[in-house]
Enzyme design. Sequence first.
Site, PDB file in Angstrom:
ATOM      1  N   GLY A  71       5.991   7.095   8.998  1.00 24.49           N
ATOM      2  CA  GLY A  71       5.939   8.249   9.560  1.00 24.49           C
ATOM      3  C   GLY A  71       4.887   8.159  10.837  1.00 24.49           C
ATOM      4  O   GLY A  71       5.197   8.534  12.005  1.00 24.49           O
ATOM      5  N   THR A  72       3.784   7.673  10.477  1.00 23.40           N
ATOM      6  CA  THR A  72       2.659   7.373  11.320  1.00 23.40           C
ATOM      7  C   THR A  72       3.292   6.618  12.552  1.00 23.40           C
ATOM      8  O   THR A  72       2.963   6.822  13.691  1.00 23.40           O
ATOM      9  CB  THR A  72       1.572   6.586  10.585  1.00 23.40           C
ATOM     10  OG1 THR A  72       1.044   7.428   9.669  1.00 23.40           O
ATOM     11  CG2 THR A  72       0.420   6.579  11.667  1.00 23.40           C
ATOM     12  N   ASN A 151       1.659  19.628   5.869  1.00 17.12           N
ATOM     13  CA  ASN A 151       1.697  18.963   4.569  1.00 17.12           C
ATOM     14  C   ASN A 151       0.471  19.466   3.758  1.00 17.12           C
ATOM     15  O   ASN A 151       0.433  19.315   2.449  1.00 17.12           O
ATOM     16  CB  ASN A 151       1.098  17.191   4.883  1.00 17.12           C
ATOM     17  CG  ASN A 151      -0.002  17.144   5.833  1.00 17.12           C
ATOM     18  OD1 ASN A 151       0.219  17.739   7.005  1.00 17.12           O
ATOM     19  ND2 ASN A 151      -0.728  16.499   5.625  1.00 17.12           N
ATOM     20  N   GLN A 179       7.425  15.883   5.923  1.00 16.46           N
ATOM     21  CA  GLN A 179       7.482  16.915   4.787  1.00 16.46           C
ATOM     22  C   GLN A 179       8.739  17.705   4.787  1.00 16.46           C
ATOM     23  O   GLN A 179       9.043  18.077   3.693  1.00 16.46           O
ATOM     24  CB  GLN A 179       6.299  17.795   4.873  1.00 16.46           C
ATOM     25  CG  GLN A 179       5.171  17.142   4.800  1.00 16.46           C
ATOM     26  CD  GLN A 179       4.720  16.426   3.081  1.00 16.46           C
ATOM     27  OE1 GLN A 179       5.432  16.654   2.209  1.00 16.46           O
ATOM     28  NE2 GLN A 179       3.717  15.758   3.222  1.00 16.46           N
ATOM     29  N   SER A 199       9.697   9.730   6.832  1.00 13.98           N
ATOM     30  CA  SER A 199       9.275   8.575   6.054  1.00 13.98           C
ATOM     31  C   SER A 199       9.643   8.904   4.740  1.00 13.98           C
ATOM     32  O   SER A 199      10.176   9.805   4.144  1.00 13.98           O
ATOM     33  CB  SER A 199       7.625   8.848   6.142  1.00 13.98           C
ATOM     34  OG  SER A 199       6.972   7.976   5.444  1.00 13.98           O
ATOM     35  N   ALA A 200       9.903   7.704   4.017  1.00 13.81           N
ATOM     36  CA  ALA A 200      10.881   7.452   2.773  1.00 13.81           C
ATOM     37  C   ALA A 200      10.023   7.627   1.845  1.00 13.81           C
ATOM     38  O   ALA A 200      10.320   8.281   0.771  1.00 13.81           O
ATOM     39  CB  ALA A 200      11.326   6.106   2.676  1.00 13.81           C
ATOM     40  N   HIS A 201       8.547   7.470   1.647  1.00 12.50           N
ATOM     41  CA  HIS A 201       7.888   7.661   0.516  1.00 12.50           C
ATOM     42  C   HIS A 201       7.428   9.119   0.141  1.00 12.50           C
ATOM     43  O   HIS A 201       6.625   9.497  -0.785  1.00 12.50           O
ATOM     44  CB  HIS A 201       6.639   6.806   0.627  1.00 12.50           C
ATOM     45  CG  HIS A 201       5.406   7.296   1.330  1.00 12.50           C
ATOM     46  ND1 HIS A 201       4.054   8.014   0.798  1.00 12.50           N
ATOM     47  CD2 HIS A 201       5.129   7.033   2.832  1.00 12.50           C
ATOM     48  CE1 HIS A 201       3.187   8.021   1.834  1.00 12.50           C
ATOM     49  NE2 HIS A 201       3.886   7.789   3.037  1.00 12.50           N
ATOM     50  N   THR A 237      11.675  -7.811  12.036  1.00 13.54           N
ATOM     51  CA  THR A 237      12.520  -7.917  11.152  1.00 13.54           C
ATOM     52  C   THR A 237      12.674  -6.832  10.229  1.00 13.54           C
ATOM     53  O   THR A 237      11.682  -6.365   9.783  1.00 13.54           O
ATOM     54  CB  THR A 237      12.429  -9.361  10.411  1.00 13.54           C
ATOM     55  OG1 THR A 237      12.514 -10.296  11.124  1.00 13.54           O
ATOM     56  CG2 THR A 237      13.647  -9.396   9.185  1.00 13.54           C
ATOM     57  N   CYS A 325      -5.442  12.047   3.554  1.00 15.28           N
ATOM     58  CA  CYS A 325      -5.925  11.233   4.559  1.00 15.28           C
ATOM     59  C   CYS A 325      -7.512  11.566   4.950  1.00 15.28           C
ATOM     60  O   CYS A 325      -8.159  10.841   5.218  1.00 15.28           O
ATOM     61  CB  CYS A 325      -5.179  10.898   5.884  1.00 15.28           C
ATOM     62  SG  CYS A 325      -3.543  10.962   5.441  1.00 15.28           S
TER      63      CYS A 325
HETATM   64  C1  LIG Z   1       2.493  11.581   4.948  1.00 15.47           C
HETATM   65  C2  LIG Z   1       2.600  12.291   6.558  1.00 15.47           C
HETATM   66  C3  LIG Z   1       2.800  11.288   7.655  1.00 15.47           C
HETATM   67  C4  LIG Z   1       2.497   9.990   7.511  1.00 15.47           C
HETATM   68  O1  LIG Z   1       3.773   9.277   7.002  1.00 15.47           O
HETATM   69  P1  LIG Z   1       3.337   7.680   6.375  1.00 15.47           P
HETATM   70  O2  LIG Z   1       4.799   7.333   6.323  1.00 15.47           O
HETATM   71  O3  LIG Z   1       2.556   7.843   5.383  1.00 15.47           O
HETATM   72  O4  LIG Z   1       2.828   6.880   7.758  1.00 15.47           O
HETATM   73  C5  LIG Z   1       2.938  11.971   8.795  1.00 15.47           C
HETATM   74  N1  LIG Z   1       2.922  13.467   8.751  1.00 15.47           N
HETATM   75  C6  LIG Z   1       3.112  14.211   7.827  1.00 15.47           C
HETATM   76  C7  LIG Z   1       3.139  15.735   8.056  1.00 15.47           C
HETATM   77  C8  LIG Z   1       2.877  13.600   6.481  1.00 15.47           C
HETATM   78  O5  LIG Z   1       2.810  14.435   5.499  1.00 15.47           O
END
Ligand SMILES: *Cc1c(COP(=O)(O)O)cnc(C)c1O
Length: 389
Positions: A71-72, A151, A179, A199-201, A237, A325
């Site tokens: 996501g970053t 978040n 989120q 973001s996947a996680h 890749t 963070c």
């Molecule tokens: C976790 C988060 C990110 C960052 O995503 P990553 O995949 O961990 O780099 C960015 N924005 C929000 C709102 C998040 O909660």
Amino acid sequence: MDFIYLDNNATTPLNPVVLESMLPFLKEDYGNASSVHELGRRARTALEKSRGQIADLFNAKPEEIIFTSCGTESDNYAILGTAYLPENRHKQIITSKIEHHAVLHTVEFLEKQGYPAVYLDVDENGIIKLDQLEKALEKETSLVSIMYANNEVGSLQPIEQIAKMCNEKGVKFHTDAVQAFAKHPVDMSKIPIDMLSLSAHKIYGPKGVGAMYIRKGVKLFRLMHGGHHEKNKRPGTENVAGIVGLATAARRLQNNHEEENKRLSLLRDKLQTALLNNIPDCYVNGMNAARLANTLNIRFDYVEGESILLHLDMEGICASSGSACTSDTLEPSHVLLAMCVPKERAHGSIRFSLGETNTEEQIDKVIDLMPTLIKKLRSMSPLGHKSNK
Ligand SMILES: *Cc1c(COP(=O)(O)O)cnc(C)c1O
């Protein structure tokens, strides 16, 4: 120890179905998606299938999705990639005070390079003020970047209205939807969002893979240089296993989002009501906002959030002080400060963020434990508390 994991806004456990879908690409189907042989073609097929699946979730075209490492990275690419276009040099950028640091620190970085920046205020519920945005848009602006869901407190911004306001002015609009993705579906044929990060996680997928929606025709300045991957927009890749996991996770969640949002909000509200009723001097941050179903950010006066977290940790309960963070710094949350929570009270705030593995039994355990814990901490606290005197 069996953990009670209530930190799903920091990251989520990998769902077993998601893991299963990834395994072939970590084992026998290890080809490089750019190779022309059979193994390469299998990887390419999986990659393009995943892209199509994610595009479908947005009612978008496959070529409008690119994969990134997180996501970053997506946030950085949207913001820097727009700002560095020659026609956008030193034009104003608008964002909000409650963004994730992936957005906030990127805009601050541009500000140091001479880009004027506006950080919109939020109200006590963590929602931006549209009239302030309207006013800021009077000055020539290249980009507005406002998160979909916060978040730390879970507040949901009026994304559709923001997108339309930007669109009318011809200003590009990016939203960090990390989120909200797959929990609050977005139809790109109806809402004029130009770029979106995910973001996947955060949705029960693997760490280290993300994606961006980039509307057809939106130009970005290239930040990385290398091969011709991802429509020439993002070299490197492709992380095929991760991308397959992302697509599986996103489909699972979005297909079931109404039911799961309902289940989570019932659990969250049970926790919220019990804490408010059983513990004096506690308040929900962003109580009246339209909020993510899973998020409860709650403030206990006369006690340090960090000590609550340490004691919960000893019981195997994982919560957080807001932003994963910033939790290793002692600065109070920038989100709570923007919501006008006084500094010393911001310190007494903790975030419970629920997820698909949580059960009612787990929530009941937290409900049982918290009043005694807070009472004990208050009795030891130099901040003092009237109910203990
Ligand atoms: C976790 C988060 C990110 C960052 O995503 P990553 O995949 O961990 O780099 C960015 N924005 C929000 C709102 C998040 O909660």
